[in-house]
Design an enzyme around this catalytic site. Sequence first.
Site, short mmCIF file in Angstrom:
data_model
loop_
_atom_site.label_atom_id
_atom_site.label_comp_id
_atom_site.label_asym_id
_atom_site.label_seq_id
_atom_site.Cartn_x
_atom_site.Cartn_y
_atom_site.Cartn_z
N GLY A 74 0.35 0.16 -5.15
CA GLY A 74 -0.90 -0.58 -5.08
C GLY A 74 -1.84 -0.16 -6.17
O GLY A 74 -2.09 1.04 -6.33
N ASN A 120 -0.28 1.28 5.91
CA ASN A 120 0.64 0.50 5.08
C ASN A 120 1.44 -0.41 6.01
O ASN A 120 2.04 0.06 6.96
CB ASN A 120 1.58 1.46 4.32
CG ASN A 120 2.70 0.74 3.57
OD1 ASN A 120 3.78 1.29 3.41
ND2 ASN A 120 2.47 -0.48 3.11
N GLY A 121 1.43 -1.71 5.69
CA GLY A 121 2.14 -2.68 6.54
C GLY A 121 1.20 -3.79 6.94
O GLY A 121 0.06 -3.82 6.51
N CYS A 165 0.82 -1.21 0.00
CA CYS A 165 0.00 0.00 0.00
C CYS A 165 0.86 1.27 0.00
O CYS A 165 2.03 1.24 0.34
CB CYS A 165 -0.85 0.10 1.26
SG CYS A 165 -1.77 -1.39 1.64
N TYR A 169 13.37 -3.05 -4.66
CA TYR A 169 12.33 -3.13 -5.69
C TYR A 169 11.16 -2.18 -5.51
O TYR A 169 10.70 -1.57 -6.46
CB TYR A 169 11.77 -4.56 -5.73
CG TYR A 169 10.49 -4.71 -6.53
CD1 TYR A 169 10.53 -4.81 -7.92
CD2 TYR A 169 9.25 -4.72 -5.90
CE1 TYR A 169 9.36 -4.92 -8.66
CE2 TYR A 169 8.07 -4.83 -6.64
CZ TYR A 169 8.14 -4.94 -8.01
OH TYR A 169 6.99 -5.04 -8.75
P1 AMP Z 1 8.53 -14.38 -10.52
O1 AMP Z 1 8.02 -14.80 -11.85
O2 AMP Z 1 7.54 -14.77 -9.44
O3 AMP Z 1 9.91 -14.86 -10.22
O4 AMP Z 1 8.52 -12.80 -10.51
C1 AMP Z 1 9.69 -12.06 -10.49
C2 AMP Z 1 9.38 -10.62 -10.87
O5 AMP Z 1 8.40 -10.09 -9.98
C3 AMP Z 1 10.62 -9.73 -10.78
O6 AMP Z 1 10.79 -9.13 -12.05
C4 AMP Z 1 10.30 -8.70 -9.74
O7 AMP Z 1 10.61 -7.40 -10.21
C5 AMP Z 1 8.80 -8.80 -9.51
N1 AMP Z 1 8.48 -8.77 -8.07
C6 AMP Z 1 9.24 -9.15 -7.03
N2 AMP Z 1 8.58 -8.99 -5.85
C7 AMP Z 1 7.37 -8.48 -6.16
C8 AMP Z 1 6.23 -8.09 -5.38
N3 AMP Z 1 6.25 -8.18 -4.05
N4 AMP Z 1 5.15 -7.61 -6.03
C9 AMP Z 1 5.16 -7.52 -7.39
N5 AMP Z 1 6.18 -7.88 -8.17
C10 AMP Z 1 7.29 -8.35 -7.58
#
Ligand code: AMP
Length: 485
Positions: free
Chosen positions: A47, A121-122, A21, A268
């Site tokens: 979000g 948020n959290g 969030c 990220y």
């Molecule tokens: P995956 O296919 O599950 O390995 O997704 C990896 C991708 O998801 C990477 O390119 C990250 O930038 C992105 N990512 C990592 N953590 C999150 C998150 N909490 N929410 C949304 N995207 C994420």
Amino acid sequence: MSILRSARRLMRNMDKFREECGVVAIYAHPEAEKLTYLGLHGLQHRGQESAGIVTSDGMGLHAHKAMGLVADIFTEEVLTKLRGTLAIGHTRYSTAGDSALLNAQPIMVQSNKGQVALAHNGNLVNALEIRSRLESQGSIFQTNSDTEVIVHLIALSKEHTLPEAMADALRRVEGAFSLVMISSDRIFAARDPRGFRPLAMGRIPAQSGEKRETIVFASETCAFDLIGATYERDVKPGELVVVGSEGVLSHFYSPAGPQSSCIFEHVYFSRPDSLVFGRSVDMSRDALGRQLARESPAQADIVVPVPDSGVSAAMGFAAESGIPFRFGLIRNHYVGRTFIEPSQSVRDFGVKLKLNPVRSVLEGKRVVLIDDSIVRGTTSRKIVRMIRGAGAREVHMRISCPPTVSPCFYGVDTPSKKQLIAANKSVAEIRDYIGADSLAYLSLEGLKEACGDGEKTTYCSACYTGKYPTDRVDVEEIQPVITRR
Ligand code: AMP
């Protein structure tokens, strides 16, 4: 029923317990609703499922919440009905589902201390326990959200004033919370004693004709830039800031604990143009890329980021290694929610909607591909295949953080351990699964150093170590239903 059993039952009924969030708050501005709307727009990356704004015109609170993106929800017509000089806003990413709008924030209640609304948020780690107790004493909850627990605790507090009731409530909850609250004449902002999630405070100078300057709060400072606010400081861990006619008052409702700011915000989650925990996110990401190049160099012709998440780290990697940076993948930023797939199913349709390789850049090249993280591994596998399909000779994948081995209980949406590829496979096995020629992750030490651990804050890195800074985490691991974008 024992508290634990009813907590488990509740947990099963919750369609989603972890969520990401962004929050904004504005005190004293003739167009508080518009500034909040713009602030939320700047935090849209935190979000995209639902958003809400609650304003006060001094007489009462006015609310609007809906599913969707900030710019679609808050039309001119909607904002006109939300006129006020005080406002808070929230943007949320959670699961799709019937209950999603019900769980949208801010959450508003009528308490014996007046009407209030709160945006959070959290994630709390003892929400279920408190909720079971309150329900057994007759409280009726309207949402599945852990945030509602705080609202009930404020309403039930025996303290006489709203700031005291809020402090009382915050002392009873555990876990991660950066929150903003509005009453008819005040704005409140607080962070948990470990400072898990960010919350910054800023000011907008008084305009001609206005008596007071405007005080603003936001999850990230990129929200300030759009509304002409200057960053002043972070809300401190354990601090409750109350802004009213008496000015800005700081209370420490709890002594600050050992700080555990979320390092993934720098890896990220936050935008690179933000200051988070008082530090430039871009500076951290550049340092992550540089460190990665030193720790795990690759013989290659070009450095290619996975956009947008890998861009800043890839710039750092390229600068440190001397290998040219190229945009070998182009992202379509206009990917909406629903897509009609051709009946003859297209391989990797989902990722192709979002990313497309640039053949003229990739053909015949040895590529270092940089991304911020691998979660399940499915995205990386498709991207590596895509890059090879565009003629790349070699693909060396480099990840600007350590392997993600444990879920987050403090507000980042990570799947359960079963679905985390690095919790179940070695680096060599992951390399084979994603089809890369080589794969390397950044070390934990390298990550902490690049993010300035020990300078302005110390970090929580539980997703990489499995060592959680709070004694308790969720009662049991649930399988969140995630639609990852
Ligand atoms: P995956 O296919 O599950 O390995 O997704 C990896 C991708 O998801 C990477 O390119 C990250 O930038 C992105 N990512 C990592 N953590 C999150 C998150 N909490 N929410 C949304 N995207 C994420």
